[in-house]
Write an enzyme that holds these catalytic residues in place. Sequence first.
Site, PDB file in Angstrom:
ATOM      1  CB  SER A 138      -1.081   0.118   1.138  1.00 34.19           C
ATOM      2  OG  SER A 138      -2.090   0.873   1.148  1.00 34.19           O
ATOM      3  CB  SER A 139       1.284   4.563  -0.329  1.00 37.72           C
ATOM      4  OG  SER A 139       1.732   5.642   0.106  1.00 37.72           O
ATOM      5  CE1 TYR A 152       0.426   4.727  -5.572  1.00 38.29           C
ATOM      6  CE2 TYR A 152       0.304   6.591  -3.233  1.00 38.29           C
ATOM      7  CZ  TYR A 152       1.052   5.368  -4.612  1.00 38.29           C
ATOM      8  OH  TYR A 152       2.266   4.461  -3.681  1.00 38.29           O
ATOM      9  CE  LYS A 156      -0.717   2.208  -3.921  1.00 40.44           C
ATOM     10  NZ  LYS A 156      -0.150   0.377  -4.240  1.00 40.44           N
TER      11      LYS A 156
END
Length: 249
Positions: A138-139, A152, A156
């Site tokens: 993920s982030s 984004y 995520k």
Amino acid sequence: MDLHLAGKKVIVTGASKGIGLAIANEFAKEGASVSICARGRDSLESARELIAGNGGNVYADICDVSDKKNLIKYIENAVQTLGGLNILVNNPSGFGRSDDEDGWQVGLDVDLMALVRASWTAVPFIEKSGGGAIIHTSSISGLTSSLRTPPYGAVKAAVIQYTKTQALQLAQKNIRVNCIAPGSIDFPGGTWDDAKKNNPKLYASIQSSIPFGRLGRPEEVAKLAVFLASDAASWVTGETLAVDGGQML
């Protein structure tokens, strides 16, 4: 630490460079057999050669993970070539940045549905091997607001939520599911490498926001991925761990 990964069969999607390549390379160093995929032939071959240089058995194939049929075929071929499957690492990203139809669609297709479909395809093989692990990338953008990249960050965040559900769902099959949330990671050809060259003001701003005064390296993410996939993390599932050098602090 010996992570007892020698002989394990591992698939890493989106692994021709950066974090994915570092993860695949780290598994090979531990003695695992690894399969990697990406869209570009040249970068994929370079990655294969690098991983093979560590003595691991490597299977590499071109795959557009946003294409359902292509992804399923790749995983099935990889499992056949490897002789089974113990670990799946879902690492691809379409980096949907723009808050428009295209930005959202690439995020949904690559960052979310590719890992869902890869998991659907891989789980029966991992279960047949007696269990194993799934790792999602993920982030930290999924853990907080993402003003520059709304699609984004949102996608995520969905990966993080799905990790928890999937971990509960697959525990009865002896499959652990965890998620890694990298911060800003710098590597040749990556997003931040591009920013360093073309948007130095942004790069400097991000660098100054990290307590250690630098961006992260792919290898620093990879070592955590390999640990989470190993029996050393046998009682860890459903978790998302940030690898950001304190960036969110």
